[in-house]
Each structure stands twice: as structure tokens, then as C-alpha cells.
Scaffold this motif. Structure first.
Motif, PDB file in Angstrom:
ATOM      1  N   UNK A   1     -24.583 -19.928  -5.757  1.00  0.00           N
ATOM      2  CA  UNK A   1     -25.467 -18.898  -5.219  1.00  0.00           C
ATOM      3  C   UNK A   1     -25.351 -17.609  -6.026  1.00  0.00           C
ATOM      4  N   UNK A   2     -26.403 -16.835  -5.991  1.00  0.00           N
ATOM      5  CA  UNK A   2     -26.387 -15.542  -6.665  1.00  0.00           C
ATOM      6  C   UNK A   2     -25.201 -14.714  -6.160  1.00  0.00           C
ATOM      7  N   UNK A   3     -24.537 -14.052  -7.100  1.00  0.00           N
ATOM      8  CA  UNK A   3     -23.345 -13.291  -6.770  1.00  0.00           C
ATOM      9  C   UNK A   3     -22.057 -14.073  -6.906  1.00  0.00           C
ATOM     10  N   UNK A   4     -22.178 -15.378  -7.072  1.00  0.00           N
ATOM     11  CA  UNK A   4     -21.006 -16.232  -7.187  1.00  0.00           C
ATOM     12  C   UNK A   4     -20.457 -16.282  -8.599  1.00  0.00           C
ATOM     13  N   UNK A   5     -19.465 -17.154  -8.782  1.00  0.00           N
ATOM     14  CA  UNK A   5     -18.769 -17.264 -10.061  1.00  0.00           C
ATOM     15  C   UNK A   5     -18.634 -18.722 -10.479  1.00  0.00           C
ATOM     16  N   UNK A   6     -18.564 -18.928 -11.775  1.00  0.00           N
ATOM     17  CA  UNK A   6     -18.258 -20.228 -12.353  1.00  0.00           C
ATOM     18  C   UNK A   6     -17.417 -19.992 -13.606  1.00  0.00           C
TER      19      UNK A   6
ATOM     20  N   UNK B   1     -25.081  -9.954 -20.372  1.00  0.00           N
ATOM     21  CA  UNK B   1     -23.926 -10.490 -19.646  1.00  0.00           C
ATOM     22  C   UNK B   1     -22.721  -9.570 -19.720  1.00  0.00           C
ATOM     23  N   UNK B   2     -22.809  -8.511 -20.471  1.00  0.00           N
ATOM     24  CA  UNK B   2     -21.676  -7.610 -20.653  1.00  0.00           C
ATOM     25  C   UNK B   2     -21.222  -7.065 -19.309  1.00  0.00           C
ATOM     26  N   UNK B   3     -19.900  -7.126 -19.067  1.00  0.00           N
ATOM     27  CA  UNK B   3     -19.360  -6.653 -17.806  1.00  0.00           C
ATOM     28  C   UNK B   3     -19.322  -7.706 -16.715  1.00  0.00           C
ATOM     29  N   UNK B   4     -20.009  -8.815 -16.920  1.00  0.00           N
ATOM     30  CA  UNK B   4     -20.032  -9.902 -15.922  1.00  0.00           C
ATOM     31  C   UNK B   4     -19.353 -11.173 -16.445  1.00  0.00           C
ATOM     32  N   UNK B   5     -19.493 -11.440 -17.715  1.00  0.00           N
ATOM     33  CA  UNK B   5     -18.937 -12.652 -18.322  1.00  0.00           C
ATOM     34  C   UNK B   5     -17.747 -12.283 -19.201  1.00  0.00           C
ATOM     35  N   UNK B   6     -16.780 -13.201 -19.292  1.00  0.00           N
ATOM     36  CA  UNK B   6     -15.619 -13.014 -20.154  1.00  0.00           C
ATOM     37  C   UNK B   6     -15.351 -14.305 -20.920  1.00  0.00           C
ATOM     38  N   UNK B   7     -15.284 -14.180 -22.227  1.00  0.00           N
ATOM     39  CA  UNK B   7     -14.944 -15.325 -23.065  1.00  0.00           C
ATOM     40  C   UNK B   7     -13.463 -15.239 -23.426  1.00  0.00           C
ATOM     41  N   UNK B   8     -12.798 -16.382 -23.427  1.00  0.00           N
ATOM     42  CA  UNK B   8     -11.392 -16.436 -23.803  1.00  0.00           C
ATOM     43  C   UNK B   8     -11.121 -17.805 -24.427  1.00  0.00           C
ATOM     44  N   UNK B   9      -9.955 -17.926 -25.029  1.00  0.00           N
ATOM     45  CA  UNK B   9      -9.614 -19.210 -25.636  1.00  0.00           C
ATOM     46  C   UNK B   9      -8.119 -19.450 -25.530  1.00  0.00           C
ATOM     47  N   UNK B  10      -7.752 -20.718 -25.519  1.00  0.00           N
ATOM     48  CA  UNK B  10      -6.359 -21.161 -25.533  1.00  0.00           C
ATOM     49  C   UNK B  10      -6.245 -22.155 -26.675  1.00  0.00           C
ATOM     50  N   UNK B  11      -5.759 -21.701 -27.805  1.00  0.00           N
ATOM     51  CA  UNK B  11      -5.708 -22.575 -28.977  1.00  0.00           C
ATOM     52  C   UNK B  11      -4.704 -23.705 -28.804  1.00  0.00           C
TER      53      UNK B  11
ATOM     54  N   UNK C   1     -15.570 -19.649 -20.543  1.00  0.00           N
ATOM     55  CA  UNK C   1     -16.520 -18.590 -20.228  1.00  0.00           C
ATOM     56  C   UNK C   1     -16.456 -18.361 -18.725  1.00  0.00           C
ATOM     57  N   UNK C   2     -15.826 -17.266 -18.331  1.00  0.00           N
ATOM     58  CA  UNK C   2     -15.770 -16.886 -16.925  1.00  0.00           C
ATOM     59  C   UNK C   2     -17.028 -16.100 -16.601  1.00  0.00           C
ATOM     60  N   UNK C   3     -17.788 -16.565 -15.644  1.00  0.00           N
ATOM     61  CA  UNK C   3     -19.059 -15.945 -15.286  1.00  0.00           C
ATOM     62  C   UNK C   3     -18.989 -15.453 -13.851  1.00  0.00           C
ATOM     63  N   UNK C   4     -19.075 -14.153 -13.686  1.00  0.00           N
ATOM     64  CA  UNK C   4     -19.040 -13.524 -12.363  1.00  0.00           C
ATOM     65  C   UNK C   4     -20.371 -12.839 -12.069  1.00  0.00           C
ATOM     66  N   UNK C   5     -20.588 -12.523 -10.822  1.00  0.00           N
ATOM     67  CA  UNK C   5     -21.807 -11.834 -10.388  1.00  0.00           C
ATOM     68  C   UNK C   5     -23.046 -12.521 -10.963  1.00  0.00           C
TER      69      UNK C   5
END
Length: 120
Positions: A13-18, A64-74, A81-85
Motif C-alpha cells: 500500500x502507499x506509504x509502505x516499504x519494501x 526517490x531521493x530521501x525515500x530510497x536507500x541503496x546499499x551493498x554487501x560484497x 534497495x530499501x524503499x520507504x514511503x
């Protein structure tokens, strides 16, 4: 060659996270910058976020700035890709990609994509 497999998509739903994951195999994962792209129905594929080889540098699309965060574990050969809001306009197939640079271009290897659907 690098093989990439995305996972973590779904309906929210809108406002949720994945959180999307992209597992790499083949050549040394840490040798590649990684990016996330998305393509909505009837639209061109667009850049979402990129991350440097070691994870110290990131770049995001303005949308997506401020809502999404990219990270990696080599150690796990995985990029996230953490997606919020989330918003309905975030609905798209999301692809991860590997290449020599973490900007918007020059990605050589692509995953098969994972569907993200955001309901209003």
C-alpha cells in the motif's frame, strides 16, 4: 560475466516499504558498480540509484531521493534497495545492473527484474 537475480518485489500500500535484493554470481562482485533501474508500463526505463564498488558513494534520482536507500554487501555479493514511503507512481518492474560506473549509464549486466506494485 556477472549473473544477477532480483527478489523482494510485491504488492504494498502507499506509504509502505519494501526491500529489494539483487544477488550476483560469476565474476568478482566487488569489481562492479551497481545500479537500480525501473520501468513502468508504457514508459522508458529510468535510473533509480547507483552505488560504487565499495559502497562509499551513492547517487539517486530526484524522484526517490530521501525515500530510497541503496546499499551493498560484497561479502554476500548482494545489493539492496530499501524503499520507504512508497507512492503509486513507484509501481514498475525494478532491475539491478552491474557496470564500471555508478551513474546513469554504462551498465553491462542486467537482472530479469522484479515487479513492485504500490496501491493507493
Amino acid at each position: 560475466q556477472v549473473q544477477l537475480v532480483e527478489s523482494g518485489g510485491g504488492l504494498v500500500q502507499a506509504g509502505g516499504s519494501l526491500r529489494l535484493s539483487c544477488a550476483g554470481s560469476g565474476r568478482t562482485f566487488s569489481n562492479y558498480a551497481m545500479g537500480w533501474f525501473r520501468q513502468a508500463p508504457g514508459k522508458e526505463r529510468e535510473f533509480v540509484a547507483g552505488i560504487s564498488w565499495g559502497g562509499g558513494s551513492t547517487v539517486y534520482a530526484d524522484s526517490v531521493k530521501g525515500r530510497f536507500t541503496i546499499s551493498r554487501d560484497n561479502a554476500k555479493s548482494t545489493v539492496y534497495l530499501q524503499m520507504n514511503s512508497l507512492k503509486p507512481e513507484d509501481t514498475a518492474v525494478y532491475y539491478c545492473a552491474a557496470g564500471p560506473d555508478w551513474g546513469q549509464g554504462a551498465y553491462h549486466y542486467w537482472g530479469q527484474g522484479t515487479q513492485v506494485t504500490v496501491s493507493s
